[in-house]
Design a protein around this motif. Structure first.
Motif, PDB file in Angstrom:
ATOM      1  N   TRP A   1      10.159  -9.156  -4.650  1.00 16.66           N
ATOM      2  CA  TRP A   1       9.529  -7.843  -4.628  1.00 16.66           C
ATOM      3  C   TRP A   1       9.374  -7.243  -6.024  1.00 16.66           C
ATOM      4  CZ3 TRP A   1      12.582  -5.578   0.116  1.00 16.66           C
ATOM      5  CH2 TRP A   1      12.133  -6.231   1.268  1.00 16.66           C
ATOM      6  N   GLY A   2      10.422  -7.411  -6.833  1.00 14.90           N
ATOM      7  CA  GLY A   2      10.360  -6.834  -8.171  1.00 14.90           C
ATOM      8  C   GLY A   2       9.262  -7.467  -9.008  1.00 14.90           C
ATOM      9  N   SER A   3       9.197  -8.801  -8.990  1.00 14.98           N
ATOM     10  CA  SER A   3       8.179  -9.449  -9.818  1.00 14.98           C
ATOM     11  C   SER A   3       6.777  -9.202  -9.268  1.00 14.98           C
ATOM     12  CB  SER A   3       8.466 -10.953  -9.944  1.00 14.98           C
ATOM     13  OG  SER A   3       8.629 -11.524  -8.669  1.00 14.98           O
ATOM     14  N   MET A   4       6.673  -9.003  -7.934  1.00 16.24           N
ATOM     15  CA  MET A   4       5.352  -8.683  -7.367  1.00 16.24           C
ATOM     16  C   MET A   4       4.833  -7.360  -7.928  1.00 16.24           C
ATOM     17  SD  MET A   4       5.657  -9.780  -3.376  1.00 16.24           S
ATOM     18  CE  MET A   4       4.066  -9.129  -2.889  1.00 16.24           C
ATOM     19  N   VAL A   5       5.719  -6.382  -8.045  1.00 11.33           N
ATOM     20  CA  VAL A   5       5.292  -5.100  -8.604  1.00 11.33           C
ATOM     21  C   VAL A   5       4.751  -5.332 -10.008  1.00 11.33           C
ATOM     22  CG1 VAL A   5       6.048  -2.816  -9.362  1.00 11.33           C
ATOM     23  CG2 VAL A   5       6.941  -3.772  -7.228  1.00 11.33           C
ATOM     24  N   ARG A   6       5.470  -6.161 -10.784  1.00  9.09           N
ATOM     25  CA  ARG A   6       5.090  -6.369 -12.174  1.00  9.09           C
ATOM     26  C   ARG A   6       3.751  -7.091 -12.298  1.00  9.09           C
ATOM     27  NH1 ARG A   6       5.590  -9.221 -17.166  1.00  9.09           N
ATOM     28  NH2 ARG A   6       5.639 -11.298 -16.360  1.00  9.09           N
ATOM     29  N   GLU A   7       3.649  -8.243 -11.589  1.00 12.84           N
ATOM     30  CA  GLU A   7       2.452  -9.054 -11.833  1.00 12.84           C
ATOM     31  C   GLU A   7       1.189  -8.359 -11.334  1.00 12.84           C
ATOM     32  OE1 GLU A   7       3.869 -12.637 -10.072  1.00 12.84           O
ATOM     33  OE2 GLU A   7       3.306 -12.100  -8.053  1.00 12.84           O
ATOM     34  N   ASN A   8       1.360  -7.380 -10.387  1.00 16.66           N
ATOM     35  CA  ASN A   8       0.174  -6.724  -9.844  1.00 16.66           C
ATOM     36  C   ASN A   8      -0.093  -5.362 -10.450  1.00 16.66           C
ATOM     37  OD1 ASN A   8      -0.361  -8.882  -8.133  1.00 16.66           O
ATOM     38  ND2 ASN A   8       1.130  -8.116  -6.633  1.00 16.66           N
ATOM     39  N   LEU A   9       0.592  -5.053 -11.547  1.00 22.64           N
ATOM     40  CA  LEU A   9       0.401  -3.724 -12.136  1.00 22.64           C
ATOM     41  C   LEU A   9      -1.067  -3.418 -12.418  1.00 22.64           C
ATOM     42  CD1 LEU A   9       3.307  -3.038 -14.650  1.00 22.64           C
ATOM     43  CD2 LEU A   9       2.715  -1.790 -12.565  1.00 22.64           C
ATOM     44  N   GLY A  10      -1.807  -4.445 -12.728  1.00 22.24           N
ATOM     45  CA  GLY A  10      -3.222  -4.281 -13.025  1.00 22.24           C
ATOM     46  C   GLY A  10      -3.999  -3.615 -11.899  1.00 22.24           C
ATOM     47  N   ALA A  11      -3.511  -3.796 -10.658  1.00 25.87           N
ATOM     48  CA  ALA A  11      -4.206  -3.218  -9.510  1.00 25.87           C
ATOM     49  C   ALA A  11      -4.317  -1.704  -9.639  1.00 25.87           C
ATOM     50  CB  ALA A  11      -3.484  -3.592  -8.216  1.00 25.87           C
ATOM     51  N   LEU A  12      -3.337  -1.105 -10.334  1.00 21.38           N
ATOM     52  CA  LEU A  12      -3.378   0.350 -10.474  1.00 21.38           C
ATOM     53  C   LEU A  12      -4.573   0.767 -11.319  1.00 21.38           C
ATOM     54  CD1 LEU A  12       0.399   1.177 -11.051  1.00 21.38           C
ATOM     55  CD2 LEU A  12      -0.908   1.284  -8.921  1.00 21.38           C
ATOM     56  N   GLN A  13      -4.977  -0.097 -12.234  1.00 24.35           N
ATOM     57  CA  GLN A  13      -6.093   0.250 -13.120  1.00 24.35           C
ATOM     58  C   GLN A  13      -7.437  -0.135 -12.529  1.00 24.35           C
ATOM     59  OE1 GLN A  13      -4.701  -1.615 -16.791  1.00 24.35           O
ATOM     60  NE2 GLN A  13      -5.103   0.356 -17.797  1.00 24.35           N
ATOM     61  N   TYR A  14      -7.559  -1.400 -12.111  1.00 23.15           N
ATOM     62  CA  TYR A  14      -8.902  -1.844 -11.714  1.00 23.15           C
ATOM     63  C   TYR A  14      -8.921  -2.576 -10.377  1.00 23.15           C
ATOM     64  CZ  TYR A  14      -6.884  -5.650 -14.483  1.00 23.15           C
ATOM     65  OH  TYR A  14      -6.041  -6.571 -14.998  1.00 23.15           O
ATOM     66  N   GLY A  15      -7.905  -2.370  -9.535  1.00 22.79           N
ATOM     67  CA  GLY A  15      -7.924  -3.019  -8.228  1.00 22.79           C
ATOM     68  C   GLY A  15      -8.755  -2.232  -7.236  1.00 22.79           C
ATOM     69  N   GLU A  16      -9.127  -2.898  -6.139  1.00 21.98           N
ATOM     70  CA  GLU A  16      -9.843  -2.202  -5.081  1.00 21.98           C
ATOM     71  C   GLU A  16      -8.881  -1.296  -4.311  1.00 21.98           C
ATOM     72  OE1 GLU A  16     -12.118  -4.506  -2.397  1.00 21.98           O
ATOM     73  OE2 GLU A  16     -13.325  -5.415  -3.997  1.00 21.98           O
ATOM     74  N   SER A  17      -7.590  -1.689  -4.246  1.00 21.54           N
ATOM     75  CA  SER A  17      -6.586  -0.800  -3.650  1.00 21.54           C
ATOM     76  C   SER A  17      -5.298  -0.951  -4.444  1.00 21.54           C
ATOM     77  CB  SER A  17      -6.346  -1.154  -2.185  1.00 21.54           C
ATOM     78  OG  SER A  17      -5.476  -2.262  -2.115  1.00 21.54           O
ATOM     79  N   TYR A  18      -4.410   0.039  -4.269  1.00 20.37           N
ATOM     80  CA  TYR A  18      -3.122  -0.023  -4.960  1.00 20.37           C
ATOM     81  C   TYR A  18      -2.114  -0.873  -4.214  1.00 20.37           C
ATOM     82  CZ  TYR A  18      -4.808   3.958  -7.719  1.00 20.37           C
ATOM     83  OH  TYR A  18      -5.513   4.763  -8.540  1.00 20.37           O
ATOM     84  N   LEU A  19      -2.470  -1.366  -3.029  1.00 28.01           N
ATOM     85  CA  LEU A  19      -1.488  -2.011  -2.154  1.00 28.01           C
ATOM     86  C   LEU A  19      -0.689  -3.149  -2.787  1.00 28.01           C
ATOM     87  CD1 LEU A  19      -2.951  -2.048   1.444  1.00 28.01           C
ATOM     88  CD2 LEU A  19      -0.809  -1.034   0.655  1.00 28.01           C
ATOM     89  N   PRO A  20      -1.268  -3.984  -3.619  1.00 23.41           N
ATOM     90  CA  PRO A  20      -0.460  -5.062  -4.212  1.00 23.41           C
ATOM     91  C   PRO A  20       0.775  -4.532  -4.947  1.00 23.41           C
ATOM     92  CG  PRO A  20      -2.768  -5.455  -4.610  1.00 23.41           C
ATOM     93  CD  PRO A  20      -2.684  -4.090  -3.994  1.00 23.41           C
ATOM     94  N   VAL A  21       0.712  -3.321  -5.494  1.00 22.21           N
ATOM     95  CA  VAL A  21       1.877  -2.712  -6.148  1.00 22.21           C
ATOM     96  C   VAL A  21       2.673  -1.880  -5.157  1.00 22.21           C
ATOM     97  CG1 VAL A  21       2.644  -1.119  -7.928  1.00 22.21           C
ATOM     98  CG2 VAL A  21       0.732  -2.672  -8.364  1.00 22.21           C
ATOM     99  N   ILE A  22       1.926  -1.106  -4.357  1.00 20.16           N
ATOM    100  CA  ILE A  22       2.598  -0.177  -3.449  1.00 20.16           C
ATOM    101  C   ILE A  22       3.406  -0.912  -2.379  1.00 20.16           C
ATOM    102  CG2 ILE A  22       2.206   1.623  -1.714  1.00 20.16           C
ATOM    103  CD1 ILE A  22       1.700   2.630  -4.473  1.00 20.16           C
ATOM    104  N   ALA A  23       2.860  -1.994  -1.824  1.00 20.29           N
ATOM    105  CA  ALA A  23       3.526  -2.667  -0.697  1.00 20.29           C
ATOM    106  C   ALA A  23       4.936  -3.144  -1.053  1.00 20.29           C
ATOM    107  CB  ALA A  23       2.664  -3.813  -0.175  1.00 20.29           C
ATOM    108  N   PRO A  24       5.134  -3.923  -2.143  1.00 23.02           N
ATOM    109  CA  PRO A  24       6.509  -4.323  -2.467  1.00 23.02           C
ATOM    110  C   PRO A  24       7.393  -3.132  -2.841  1.00 23.02           C
ATOM    111  CG  PRO A  24       4.976  -5.088  -4.168  1.00 23.02           C
ATOM    112  CD  PRO A  24       4.145  -4.565  -3.028  1.00 23.02           C
ATOM    113  N   ALA A  25       6.777  -2.126  -3.491  1.00 17.26           N
ATOM    114  CA  ALA A  25       7.575  -0.953  -3.853  1.00 17.26           C
ATOM    115  C   ALA A  25       8.040  -0.235  -2.598  1.00 17.26           C
ATOM    116  CB  ALA A  25       6.765  -0.007  -4.737  1.00 17.26           C
ATOM    117  N   VAL A  26       7.155  -0.083  -1.620  1.00 23.27           N
ATOM    118  CA  VAL A  26       7.534   0.550  -0.358  1.00 23.27           C
ATOM    119  C   VAL A  26       8.588  -0.293   0.355  1.00 23.27           C
ATOM    120  CG1 VAL A  26       6.686   1.093   1.964  1.00 23.27           C
ATOM    121  CG2 VAL A  26       5.415   1.867  -0.039  1.00 23.27           C
TER     122      VAL A  26
END
Lengths: 310, 549
Positions: A257-282
């Motif tokens: 979960w921790g590394s998923m948040v990291r590797e998907n940080l880009g989603a916050l900038q240019y992803g179609e949704s924030y879910l790749p970061v939000i899902a493991p964080a949730v």
């Protein structure tokens, strides 16, 4: 003039009922008190059970493999949720839902193993130190203090940098770091118990050290330690996730979960949704809150506030 | 405050107090703590509220400030302070009532003072906060009160910190704090319960004189009828939150009407007459001196006593006299540095570890706090059963049968084997501890303040049980206590301890008959007696010294 030279004018009242006349304590035993979860505790238990099931079954029921691509034929980084990828896709076009399920077993498994190690050594050393007497206690406690003074993340960084990151190393490092904390806790709880009169009663009776530790001290230390076990598990999950976030935990392409948040940080900038970061964080958040809710119930049943000890 | 009319200072009518209880696993429910209690307190009068724990006496005391502790609610009746119904008061009116019109003296002064502030600042704090006096006037008044309360060096004692005065002095300083804002009512909640008898008497005397000189009205809450008889004009006896009896002190003490009150008045009359020496000593302590490792002072100095089989030796003394240390020396938890302890004519190894299983078995101990003397995670059956298995190897049904037998001996009903200590009442806990000691079939049981933490009537039941068991099993007791009434009730022999030494020792009849040495005299004359005018007599005799407190 003394008090009683002014006679009281209070008229004499006598209770008109008789039920106060016989003095008897309750003759027969009251019904035993049972441990029950409160409403919030039940919510916590449901959440924890859900994640534990995911951790156990996730790798078998995940729709796709850990590194399988839902849309192998298209460029599909950070896609929004859609059929075939219900939580969207991640930085390398993989299915977030499947990785979350694989990550659950890895994150929970590492944290659980590390916490077990920390408890095994921490409790044995902590209770052993008190039973062995003040001299041993002094030596062991000072060594422990020395290790405790090292910042946990820094210690983790140094170890991982020195011997490389692998799952066994992660488990051992986290286990070692939190052994020092559990040692302190177990020693503190044990010290309160060993001075109780019932331990003295056992000593006066002639009971040996084994009986005193296993029958008098341990059952009373267990409840507060179990409540702390839950909290410690959370802290280890956060530790592993922090290492993962820093890129020093579980290594790609494996998911946690921790590394998923990291590797998907880009989603916050240019992803179609924030879910790749939000899902493991949730996932991390709901699991920690869930464990906390259950632990609250256990420790209020145990009647001890742990907060003062940690 | 100079209200000279006949309006009572405090008038309570049909008081009803409820609280919400949260039984585990059930819905919260309202329970009634106090029901239908009515009384009045006139100016300059003292009403004693008496009852065992759970009778609601402290709860009633606090309602005179319209305060409920821990979710307690006043749900019925009215409380008039100087004719005003304080239940209709606003919060700001209540603030000016509390600490000004009504003040409070709690049981543990030590826990009530701020350890980092000087006494004077704390004594005058409420007076200044309410703007009753200027700072200088308040200080003058406080010093005057210190003097009235018999505190040493009243001019300067206010400059000290709480830890620099003794417990009895601190209790008197707290009384000064309560009297300083010139209240119309003071609530005393067990102000002397935590004190030694010789200290208690100074505090009682001080409180009584201060009440008389300031003309304040007071509620005096206690579980000790003999104490309340000395200070109050009227007495109300409470049980389970209901009025049992309410009348003038003389009426309650000399002619109680309810059987419960009669029991309280007749408590601990002599239960047991002294046995003759039978020449078979079970425990012989010769010239024992002991000290703790950390403190280079002998806590026990040259102690020699003998206890005969089936007899009771009472060791009496105040806190710090070394009586509990004596118990630790005998059990071997604290091996003496000099002297010898013999058991059954055999010298006993000083350290517990060197004693044989039979030597350990023959000598059992019952602790003061039954709460902490039993492992909360073991059932009553496990607690009583352990010595059976450990000493006699009993298991299975034989063990079960013996546990049942022991439970019968301690007069407890069915179904207790599987209960945890937390599910028992205070008296039942102590009974289980007795059964645990008895299970070893010992020749000697050391009873360390076994009744001190119990309500008088429950304690009485425990003492009767111990005497019955002694008659059945011919077990000897070494009974450690600070309570002379208990000693009178059950001892054959008495040893009076003071500062680690035995100052008086012999058969009960001799020890309690004059001529006395100074300390025994002080101790005996300090035990409140259940009659009117006892305190005045003691004060008049004026034999008392400050008792070093």
């Amino acid at each position: 003039m003394t008090h009683h030279s002014r006679p009281s004018t209070q008229e004499h009242y006598v209770a008109p009922f008789d039920d106060v006349t016989s003095f008897e304590e309750l003759k027969d035993a009251p019904p035993p008190a049972k441990f029950k979860l409160t409403f919030m505790g039940k919510i916590g238990a449901v959440v924890v059970t859900f994640w534990v099931l995911i951790a156990l079954l996730g790798p078998f029921i995940a729709p796709l493999g850990e590194n399988e691509l839902p849309f192998p034929d298209a460029y599909s980084e950070f896609q929004a949720p859609q059929p075939g990828a219900w939580l969207g896709t991640d930085v390398d076009d993989r299915d977030v839902l499947s990785r979350l399920m694989f990550g659950a077993s890895r994150t929970l498994g590492i944290a659980f193993a590390a916490t077990i190690i920390a408890y095994f050594f921490g409790v044995i050393l902590g209770i052993g130190a008190i039973v062995a007497g003040p001299k041993v206690d002094l030596v062991v406690s000072r060594i422990n203090d020395a290790f405790m003074s090292l910042p946990t993340i820094m210690l983790g960084l140094v170890v991982v940098a020195a011997v490389g990151s692998s799952i066994p190393i992660l488990i051992l490092t986290a286990g070692f770091i939190y052994t020092t904390v559990v040692f302190r806790l177990a020693r503190g709880i044990g010290m309160d118990i060993i001075v109780m009169d019932y331990v003295e009663a056992a000593k006066v009776r002639g009971d040996g050290i084994w009986w005193i530790v296993t029958r008098e001290i341990w059952p009373n230390a267990a409840m507060p330690l179990i409540s702390d076990f839950g909290l410690r598990l959370i802290i280890v999950i956060l530790f592993i996730s922090s290492l993962g976030f820093l890129g020093l935990g579980v290594q790609p392409p494996q998911a946690d979960w921790g590394s998923m948040v990291r590797e998907n940080l880009g989603a916050l900038q240019y992803g179609e949704s924030y879910l790749p970061v939000i899902a493991p964080a949730v996932a991390i958040a709901t699991l920690t809150v869930g464990i906390n809710l259950v632990v609250d119930d256990i420790s209020s049943h145990a009647g001890r506030k742990l907060s003062g000890r940690m | 405050m100079l209200d000279q009319t006949t309006t009572p200072v405090l008038s309570v009518k049909n008081l009803k107090i409820q609280a919400t209880s949260y039984p585990p696993g059930e819905k919260p429910k309202d329970i009634t703590i106090v029901e239908d209690v009515s009384f009045t307190v006139q100016r300059g009068k003292v009403l004693g509220l008496i009852g065992e724990s759970g009778a609601g006496k402290s709860t009633i005391g606090l309602t005179s400030m319209a305060f409920g502790r821990g979710g307690v609610r006043i749900t019925g009746g009215e409380i008039l302070v100087n004719g005003r119904d304080i239940l209709k008061d606003s919060q700001s009116q209540l603030r000016s009532l509390r600490g000004q019109d009504v003040t409070y003296v709690s049981q543990s002064a030590a826990a009530s003072f701020n350890p980092s502030k000087r006494l004077m600042d704390q004594v005058i704090e409420a007076t200044l906060r309410h703007g009753i006096l200027s700072k200088n006037e308040a200080k003058t008044r406080a010093i005057e009160l210190f003097r009235k309360l018999g505190l040493p060096s009243p001019e300067t004692i206010g400059d000290r910190y709480p830890h620099q005065v003794s417990g009895g002095q601190l209790q008197r300083v707290m009384t000064a704090m309560a009297l300083c804002p010139k209240p119309s009512l003071v609530v005393f909640d067990e102000p002397t319960t935590a004190l030694d008898v010789t200290t208690q008497i100074d505090v009682l005397k001080a409180i009584k004189e201060a009440i008389r000189e300031t003309g304040v009205a007071a509620l005096y809450i206690t579980h000790d009828l003999a104490v309340v008889a000395q200070v109050s004009d009227d007495i109300m006896v409470l049980r389970h939150g209901k009025m049992v009896e309410y009348g003038a002190t003389s009426q309650i003490i000399t002619a109680p009407a309810q059987a419960y009150t009669q029991d309280l008045v007749n408590i601990r009359s002599e239960l047991h007459s002294e046995k003759q020496e039978n020449g078979t000593p079970i425990l012989k302590i010769e010239n024992v001196t002991a000290r703790y490792k950390s403190v280079p002072i002998n806590v026990l100095k040259d102690i020699s006593v003998t206890l005969e089989a089936g007899h009771t030796l009472a060791v009496v003394g105040e806190s710090g006299s070394g009586k509990s240390t004596l118990a630790r020396a005998i059990t071997g938890l604290l091996p003496p540095i000099a002297g010898q302890i013999s058991f059954n004519d055999q010298p006993l190894p000083p350290a517990m570890q060197d004693r044989s299983k039979d030597e350990l078995r023959d000598l059992q101990m019952i602790f003061q706090m039954a709460d902490v003397a039993m492992n909360p995670r073991q059932t009553v059956g496990q607690i009583i059963g352990r010595p059976l298995t450990f000493y006699f190897g009993l298991r299975g049904s034989a063990r079960k049968a013996r546990i049942r037998e022991l439970l019968d001996q301690i007069e407890m009903g069915r179904g207790f084997e599987d209960r945890y200590p937390a599910e028992l009442s205070g008296g039942q806990k102590q009974r289980v501890c007795i059964a645990r000691a008895l299970a070893a079939k010992p020749k000697l049981i050391i009873c360390d303040e076994v009744t001190s933490a119990l309500d008088p009537l429950v304690a009485d039941g425990i003492l009767r049980l111990l005497l019955d068991l002694q008659a059945q099993e011919n077990v000897a007791y070494l009974f450690i206590t600070h309570d002379l009434a208990t000693v009178r009730a059950i001892a054959d022999k008495i040893a009076v301890m003071h500062k680690g030494k035995i100052v008086r020792y012999g058969p009960k009849s001799q020890v309690l008959t004059p001529p006395f040495d100074d300390y025994t005299d002080l101790l005996l004359s300090s035990v409140p007696e259940m009659r009117l005018g006892w305190l005045e007599e003691v004060i008049a005799n004026a034999k008392m010294q400050a008792a070093g407190n």
